[in-house]
Every structure is written in C-alpha cells, then in structure tokens.
Design an enzyme around this catalytic site. Structure first.
Site, PDB file in Angstrom:
ATOM      1  N   ASP A   8       0.881  -1.168   0.000  1.00  0.00           N
ATOM      2  CA  ASP A   8       0.000   0.000   0.000  1.00  0.00           C
ATOM      3  C   ASP A   8       0.919   1.219   0.000  1.00  0.00           C
ATOM      4  O   ASP A   8       1.407   1.634   1.049  1.00  0.00           O
ATOM      5  CB  ASP A   8      -0.900  -0.016   1.234  1.00  0.00           C
ATOM      6  N   GLU A  68      -1.415  -1.508  -4.611  1.00  0.00           N
ATOM      7  CA  GLU A  68      -2.691  -0.800  -4.749  1.00  0.00           C
ATOM      8  C   GLU A  68      -2.514   0.385  -5.695  1.00  0.00           C
ATOM      9  O   GLU A  68      -1.507   1.088  -5.644  1.00  0.00           O
ATOM     10  CB  GLU A  68      -3.199  -0.313  -3.392  1.00  0.00           C
ATOM     11  N   ASP A 140      -2.013   1.047   7.454  1.00  0.00           N
ATOM     12  CA  ASP A 140      -1.299   0.912   6.181  1.00  0.00           C
ATOM     13  C   ASP A 140      -0.876  -0.545   5.948  1.00  0.00           C
ATOM     14  O   ASP A 140      -0.942  -1.049   4.826  1.00  0.00           O
ATOM     15  CB  ASP A 140      -0.062   1.817   6.157  1.00  0.00           C
TER      16      ASP A 140
END
Length: 168
Positions: A8, A68, A140
């Site tokens: 991420d 992502e 996160d």
C-alpha cells in the site's frame, strides 16, 4: 505454496504485508510499514522506500507482488507524491524479477470485505478474520495485507479459468 507481497504505497507511510497461499489457505507471514521523514527531500524519501522494499524482498523472497493503484484527490501535489511512491513500489519488485499486479481500492475492498464501499475498519476486521493471529502494525499494513489477499483471490480465479474448472 506461493508467497505474496502486498504493498500500500505512500510517501509518508508505505504499508507492506506478506502472506503464504496454499490452495485456498492463507497464512500471515509478516507485515509492517516503511516510514519516511517528511523533513527530508522527496528523492531521499524515495531512496528510503526503495532500499527498504529491496531489503524486504531479499529477506522474505515473495514469488509475486501486488500494489494498490493510486487514487486521485483534490490535492494535486499529494497525488503526485503518492504516484512517486507507487512508482518505486512497482519498480523494486520488477527489478529483482518478481511479477507485479495492480489492484484498485474498490477491487481490494470487494475481494476482502465483499463490498467496494467498506471503510478501513471493516477491511482491517476482515483481514484479521482471514489471517487469524496476525499482529497488524497499523492501518497501512492492514491495507497492504488486503492487497495481498485480493491478489491471492484473483490469481486463484485465473488459475481455475485457465484450467477450465467450473466455479460455483
């Protein structure tokens, strides 16, 4: 068994999570964040991100990675910086021969929670359910584990389709 790395990306905090997948079983390996100092220059922060991701990949040896996709927000400068971090997150695995997949936030949420409108708390709750006993460092890292889980689901579906297996 295959080891997957979920990322991420973020310039301040990049979350990462590693899972092992065997059939339809998911097992948590490790997760964490790479934090950079906002007082440092952007190139220095990107170097920190690069060096830490490379160290993680060399230590944990994932077979595949998933990142992502960037969302665009009203703050153009923040979106651009997020794009820099995402570029590093895509580049580092590719440099060492690890294949990289990309997933949008909507796809990740649908894969993990079942709905694209899930909030961060719902995603983290489902990650904890799918990976029992996982000590999740922060949101996160939870998001990165969700990206890895999403990739596990997508690659399993792709394998079934390629093999001509009918899925219920």
């Amino acid at each position: 068994m295959v080891r997957l790395l979920g990322i991420d990306p973020g310039l301040r905090f990049t979350g990462w999570g590693v899972i092992d997948v065997e059939g339809n079983r998911l097992r948590h390996v490790e997760n964490g964040i790479i934090a950079t100092n906002s007082a440092d220059s952007v190139p220095d922060r990107l170097k920190v991100l690069h060096d830490n991701l490379l160290m993680l990949i060399n230590r944990l040896e994932p077979a595949e990675a998933a990142v992502e996709e960037t969302y665009v927000n009203r703050n153009g400068s923040a979106t651009l910086k997020l794009g820099y971090a995402r570029g590093v997150a895509l580049l580092v695995p590719a440099l060492v021969g690890v294949s990289v997949a990309e997933y949008g936030a909507l796809s990740v949420k649908k894969s993990v929670v079942g709905t694209g409108s899930a909030d961060k708390k719902q995603v983290e709750m489902m990650v904890r359910r799918l990976l029992p006993g996982a000590e999740i460092v922060r949101a996160d890292a939870s998001d990165a584990l969700a990206v890895a889980i999403c990739h596990a689901h997508h690659r399993a579906s792709a394998r079934h389709i390629a093999a001509g297996v009918r899925m219920a």
